[in-house]
Structure formats: C-alpha cells, structure tokens
Design an enzyme around this catalytic site. Structure first.
Site, PDB file in Angstrom:
ATOM      1  N   GLU A   1     -50.830  11.692 -80.051  1.00 26.06           N
ATOM      2  CA  GLU A   1     -49.793  10.668 -80.133  1.00 26.06           C
ATOM      3  C   GLU A   1     -50.359   9.257 -80.257  1.00 26.06           C
ATOM      4  O   GLU A   1     -49.716   8.362 -80.803  1.00 26.06           O
ATOM      5  CB  GLU A   1     -48.876  10.732 -78.893  1.00 26.06           C
ATOM      6  CG  GLU A   1     -48.099  12.028 -78.750  1.00 26.06           C
ATOM      7  CD  GLU A   1     -48.837  13.046 -77.900  1.00 26.06           C
ATOM      8  OE1 GLU A   1     -50.064  12.865 -77.691  1.00 26.06           O
ATOM      9  OE2 GLU A   1     -48.204  14.026 -77.469  1.00 26.06           O
TER      10      GLU A   1
ATOM     11  N   CYS B   1     -28.399  -1.960 -56.043  1.00 24.77           N
ATOM     12  CA  CYS B   1     -27.688  -1.393 -57.187  1.00 24.77           C
ATOM     13  C   CYS B   1     -26.761  -0.265 -56.729  1.00 24.77           C
ATOM     14  O   CYS B   1     -25.769  -0.523 -56.060  1.00 24.77           O
ATOM     15  CB  CYS B   1     -28.674  -0.934 -58.253  1.00 24.77           C
ATOM     16  SG  CYS B   1     -27.913  -0.705 -59.874  1.00 24.77           S
TER      17      CYS B   1
ATOM     18  N   HIS C   1     -31.342  -5.947 -59.103  1.00 19.82           N
ATOM     19  CA  HIS C   1     -32.632  -5.377 -58.693  1.00 19.82           C
ATOM     20  C   HIS C   1     -33.600  -6.500 -58.324  1.00 19.82           C
ATOM     21  O   HIS C   1     -34.394  -6.955 -59.160  1.00 19.82           O
ATOM     22  CB  HIS C   1     -33.218  -4.537 -59.827  1.00 19.82           C
ATOM     23  CG  HIS C   1     -32.509  -3.248 -60.059  1.00 19.82           C
ATOM     24  ND1 HIS C   1     -32.872  -2.072 -59.440  1.00 19.82           N
ATOM     25  CD2 HIS C   1     -31.429  -2.956 -60.834  1.00 19.82           C
ATOM     26  CE1 HIS C   1     -32.064  -1.106 -59.838  1.00 19.82           C
ATOM     27  NE2 HIS C   1     -31.178  -1.613 -60.686  1.00 19.82           N
TER      28      HIS C   1
ATOM     29  N   GLU D   1     -36.269  -6.383 -56.753  1.00 17.75           N
ATOM     30  CA  GLU D   1     -37.676  -5.963 -56.788  1.00 17.75           C
ATOM     31  C   GLU D   1     -38.379  -6.377 -58.073  1.00 17.75           C
ATOM     32  O   GLU D   1     -39.617  -6.492 -58.093  1.00 17.75           O
ATOM     33  CB  GLU D   1     -37.786  -4.439 -56.598  1.00 17.75           C
ATOM     34  CG  GLU D   1     -37.242  -3.586 -57.725  1.00 17.75           C
ATOM     35  CD  GLU D   1     -35.777  -3.214 -57.575  1.00 17.75           C
ATOM     36  OE1 GLU D   1     -35.345  -2.206 -58.157  1.00 17.75           O
ATOM     37  OE2 GLU D   1     -35.050  -3.969 -56.880  1.00 17.75           O
TER      38      GLU D   1
END
Length: 555
Positions: free
Chosen positions: A169, A399, A525, A527
């Site tokens: 890949e 959330c 969020h 974080e």
C-alpha cells in the site's frame, strides 16, 4: 520546480540559511514492524526545530483507501482526531499539535483514497486529454503536489509515511518521495527511517539484522536513508552504532538512539542529547538559534516527580484499544502535570457495567465518560453518570458522555420516565437528545455531523467559567445529536445548569450540577486542544477535583 540530474545533486553545495521561503523536507518512514512511534518521532523533531525558531509544518500520508478515518471502526484505526476546520484525521496529528502547539488542518493529512479520488475526478473531467492514467506519473505527481503545497511558507516540512517499508500500500508514496529531490534539490531533502533494534534476551544481545533488512528494502525502492532512529529497549553504544553505520551506509553520527522512555515527552530531550537536531540542520544547511527547551524540561520534571496519585475511571466503548482514546489519555496526563499528579486510568468497558454493576467504579477518585456512536454499552454509561452524581465523585462527560448525563438526569431527577436519545430509542416518550430539524438523513454518515471548531458562551458563576476564566471560548466538535430545547426548562427546574451555549442560545454546549463537588459535561471534545505544557482548563480542574476527592483538601 527545477529538475536536476543525480550528478548535479551529488555535487550541489548547501548554502547555510537562517530561514528560507524554499522549504526543506524531512521524510519519516518506518521499518521492521508498525507501531514503533513514527508520529511521536516526527512530533519530537518538530518540537526541536520549532524551539530553534524555525517555522515547521507536518503532513501525514496514510496508505489506506478510505478518504478519511471518519467512518472507520476505532478498533481498526484508533482515535479520529478533529482539527479546527472540521477535518477527521489520523491520530498522529494530535501528537503534532501537542508537541508543537501548532494547529493542524485538513491539508496536514491525506490518504490513498483522497489521492485517487482527486486523480479520478480529473480524469472524469477530461483533464488528461484522453491519456492513459497511471500510478506513475499521475498518482505520484498528485502525492508530490500535496507534499509541496503543504510545505509552502515554512522552513521545514516533516512528512510522515504511514505503514511499514515493504507494504504494498505504501509503494506509491515511497516512489513519490523518491522523486522529490529531483524536483526540489537533494540538499533540501532528508530521509529518516525509524527502525527496530531488538534485544534478544536468550542471546543477551541486541540484533541489527532487522534494521539492515529495512534499509536494504528502502534502497531497493531507490531511497538511501540519511538518518536512522533506532528504537531499542536499551541504549545503543558506539560499537553497535559503528556496525549499523557500516552495514546501512550511513554516518555513525546519523545512528540515533530512540530507546524506550518512561514518558513520550522525554523523547525530544533524548533526541537533542543524541544531537539529532544539530545533525538535521547541518545536513540541510540551516543556521538557527540554540534550542529553548527549558519550559519543556520543567514539564518533564513535573511529570517525573509527582506529589499526588489519583485513579480515574475512563468509561468507554472501545477500551480494548487504548489508541481509540489517545487524546483523552494524554489530556488526563496533562491535567495531572498541572498538579504534579500521577494519573492512573482504570479502563472500564461500559458493557461490563451493564453486566457486573457499578462496583467496577468503586475506589476511583474521578469518573470520565467518553464519547462514541451507537447504542452498545449506553446503559452502562448512563449508570456511570448516575454513580458519579449520587456519590459526589468528580465527573467529566465528553460528547456522548454529556448526552448520557442529560438522559440520566432527566430520568432520575426530572422524573421523565424512559427519557432517551432518539439515536438509541426512536420511540422514547421523552427525546431529551435528538437530531435537529433537517438532520434526519443518515445515509451519508459524515453529512449530518457537527465537525470542527464552534464558539461557545460560558455562563459566569459556573464551574465551567471558573475553569476557563472567560465568557467566549472555541472548542472542536464531532457529533450529530443535540440536547432537545423543549426539555431545557424542565431540566433546569430539576437543578441542571446549562453553563455553556452557542452564541445564538440554540445549542447546549456544557452542563453541570451545582449540588456536587465537580460535575461537568460538554458536547465538544476538549481533549483535542490540551497540551502537556498547557493543560486544557477542564482536564486541569477535573484532576484537581479528583485530588481533593482523595485528600479532602485543595491540592
């Protein structure tokens, strides 16, 4: 772009420069096995160069065919990191931001899926004038275009190639970066290979053969690594460095110890001790000031010598893979650093709470209920919210964690029987969480999301305001469902405080409960914006409340 022959590139002399509008390129690849820490290595190099006053940017090239990780299972990909502009990206962009305080964007992450999508779109428009579209040159040219566009306006662009050298890949990306020196000049390019030097306990020695094979694989592709970052359990001494240098065709000074450390934040300091930043600047002909790492060193010392220890129960749906909550894990640590506290995380599967009960939460000093999607484990999250509220345990909901806290409060304080989210129960008599009008089509999973940075107005006098210290903030979102405004008045009468709203007052961003030591939940969020040297205010205050919970006094 200037095309140069190999002979011309070998004979070019580097011109020292303080700063340049002609960027230099560092390509970070990985060998032997995955998960060696390419993202941390790239972020650490960025920290060192930025500390010298250089303008730095990053690009993560991911070899999967998904356009982005937004619809990927967290168990397969780990956390989806969200940028201010609403891009769903690889979690390594979180490392880049946390180590450098730079803000990433959708331009800092691209995938095989994006590359092929762009090329195929051009082919469908007829841009190639009927020509045969091929991996080389069309796919590789598109990869190079992304690399060069991202690097505009900076001194150094650090490009991390996902996967491991030898993966099928990755080949188009490796072929593209092999060609880059022909376009920009070999003196502006460095290839850095992160590789493994394992310690074989039975033999009592470290083995260099995996590193040699990785370098040989790179050379087969046409790339000679300039610098080797050798991931080890133990320090590599001079004799082993000499062996690696000889067999891998690099200078001995370019064999860098990347040994295991107690904290990832020690890695920039380790690389600096190894002379990596000096080596990079010499090779690229860049003159820069002495690095200013004092504040970083102070932060690392605070983390090394904690005065407190607290246990936080992190309740989630994907706890079997810690990378699914990478930024949460890091942010809790940042909050601990602010108080010189060591934070131990108890990873608790919310489904286990449903089967084993709330006893799993006993003994913790704080409870964090994380985000997620779907109804699996939801009742366990709701039970965790109730346990924290009724037992006066510091609580942070994020959330979906905030939505569960609203559902729990509605059921047990506002007496709204069977209150729920329409995500989990479309027939609930009290849909306290729902989709906004116009959000009812879910065939395009990303099309209904609220993604990226949104402003929020914080109510003075609340715990949220005490944390932020200001009324207007901006935080990053990744969700679909919202608090139902029809129930806000009733929830407020029952004691729920809506401490943060969108500027127009229509969207609930933060809730809290006054009759509790510290109970705060947010729709966004936080974080994603926490830094080790600048902890997010909510994580800082949450850990502070957990320390008070443990000791019965202010930390």
């Amino acid at each position: 772009m200037v095309l140069r022959s190999p002979h011309q590139r070998r004979n070019m002399k580097s011109t020292p420069r303080h700063s340049t509008t002609r960027p230099c390129y560092l390509f970070v690849t990985g060998g032997v096995v995955s998960s060696l820490g390419k993202g941390i290595a790239a972020a650490s190099i960025g920290r060192l160069l930025a500390s010298r006053g250089l303008q730095v940017t990053f690009l993560k090239l991911d070899p999967y065919i998904n356009v982005d990780p937004g619809t990927m299972n967290p168990y397969q990909h780990g956390e989806v990191f969200v940028t201010d502009d609403g891009a769903e990206t690889d979690l390594d962009l979180g490392h880049y931001e946390r180590f450098t305080s730079l803000s990433m964007s959708r331009a800092n992450n691209t995938t095989t899926g994006k590359i092929y999508h762009n090329v195929i779109s051009r082919e469908r428009r007829g841009d190639y004038l009927g020509g045969t579209v091929q991996v080389v040159p069309h796919i590789t040219d598109e990869i190079k275009r992304c690399v060069i566009e991202t690097a505009k306006g900076v001194d150094v662009a650090i490009i991390e190639i996902g996967g491991t050298v030898g993966d099928i890949e990755s080949l188009p990306f490796l072929e593209a970066i092999r060609q880059i020196p022909y376009d920009v000049g070999r003196d502006r390019v460095l290839y850095i290979l992160l590789t493994l030097v394992p310690y074989i306990r039975a033999a009592g020695e470290m083995k260099t053969k995996p590193t040699q094979h990785s370098v040989n694989k790179m050379r087969e592709i046409g790339i000679q690594p300039d610098i080797l970052l050798c991931r080890t359990e133990q320090t590599i001494h001079a004799d082993l460095k000499e062996k690696i240098a000889l067999f891998c065709n690099v200078d001995i000074e370019a064999v860098i110890n990347a040994r295991d450390v107690a904290s990832i934040f020690e890695i920039p300091l380790l690389f600096h001790q190894e002379g990596l930043d000096d080596l990079i600047l010499r090779r690229l002909g860049i003159k820069a000031r002495t690095p200013d790492l004092a504040a970083w060193q102070d932060m690392v010392e605070a983390a090394r010598h904690p005065k407190h220890r607290v246990r936080i129960a992190l309740v989630g749906k994907y706890v079997a893979l810690k990378d699914a909550y990478k930024s949460l894990n890091e942010s809790l640590g940042h909050g601990g650093i602010a108080h010189q506290a060591e934070v131990t995380i108890d990873w608790i599967d919310s489904e286990q709470i449903e089967t084993s009960g709330e006893a799993l939460l006993k003994g913790c000093h704080g409870i964090l209920v994380a985000g997620g999607f779907g109804n699996r484990g939801i009742e366990g999250k709701i039970a965790a919210c109730r346990f924290a509220r009724e037992n006066a345990i510091p609580f942070l909901g994020i959330c979906l964690g905030m939505q569960c806290a609203v559902i729990e409060f509605a059921r047990n304080q506002a007496r709204l029987s069977r209150a729920d989210s329409t995500e989990f129960d479309a027939r609930t008599p009290h849909p306290v969480i729902h989709l906004l009008p116009g959000q009812n089509r879910l065939d395009d999973k990303g099309g209904t999301m609220r993604l990226g940075a949104y402003p929020c107005q914080v109510t003075p006098g609340t715990k949220a305001y005490a944390a932020y210290g200001r009324e207007t903030i901006s935080e990053r979102h990744r969700h679909r469902y919202e608090v139902n405004n029809r129930y806000r008045a009733r929830l407020e009468r029952a004691g729920l405080v809506f401490s943060g709203l969108s500027p127009d007052g229509r969207l609930v961003e933060m809730i809290e409960w006054d009759d509790h030591p510290w109970f705060v939940a947010v729709q966004f969020h936080p974080e994603f914006q926490s830094r080790p040297h600048a902890p997010h205010p909510l994580f800082r205050d949450f850990i502070g409340a957990a320390i008070r919970q443990q000791h019965g006094a202010a930390p």
